[in-house]
Write a protein that holds these residues in place. Structure first.
Motif: not given
Length: 149
Positions: A68-80
């Motif tokens: 989902s967009q929200s799950r991806l956004s959260h994951a990318v924030a952790r990867l950042e």
């Protein structure tokens, strides 16, 4: 009228659920143990590594990773936070965000890949004959096609 599953379909359905769950859990455990990342993060890094310029619009990355967009956004924030991915605004469309795999992220992916491939082989392919692998590919392709159209 509901078309209930017959005994063979019910058994197959439950075996499918159990098998896919077991493989997913094995992959997640291996990546957490050896690379310190969940399988979802690994799939995001793979998606970016296979894209031109190691970059992709976030909405496309969500589609490819089935997040989902929200799950991806959260994951990318952790990867950042780890320095593995950077995010920027799309130059032509200021509403869209672009995720880019950094050199550090590419290195982390390259380090994680051998163990991941070993686990994929151990969890999925080693128990199957070459004919069963071909059949599994055909089955998965047919199921995906019904959902992609």
């Amino acid at each position: 009228m509901t078309r209930w599953l017959d005994d063979d379909e019910q058994r197959t359905w439950r075996n499918f659920l159990a098998a896919t769950q077991l493989v997913q859990e094995a992959l997640d455990r291996q990546l957490q143990r050896e690379a310190g990342m969940p399988h979802t993060y690994y799939m995001i890094l793979v998606g970016l590594s296979e894209s031109p310029g190691r970059s992709m619009r976030m909405n496309e990355l969500a589609r490819r990773t089935q997040c989902s967009q929200s799950r991806l956004s959260h994951a990318v924030a952790r990867l950042e936070e780890r320095g593995w991915v950077s995010r920027s605004r799309h130059t032509a469309d200021r509403r869209g965000n672009i995720a880019t795999l950094t050199d550090a992220g590419f290195h982390a992916l390259a380090e994680a890949a051998p163990g991941h491939v070993d686990e994929v082989r151990r969890s999925l392919f080693d128990p199957l004959t070459p004919d069963q692998v071909r059949q599994l590919d055909e089955i998965c392709t047919a199921v995906r096609k019904t959902h992609e159209s």
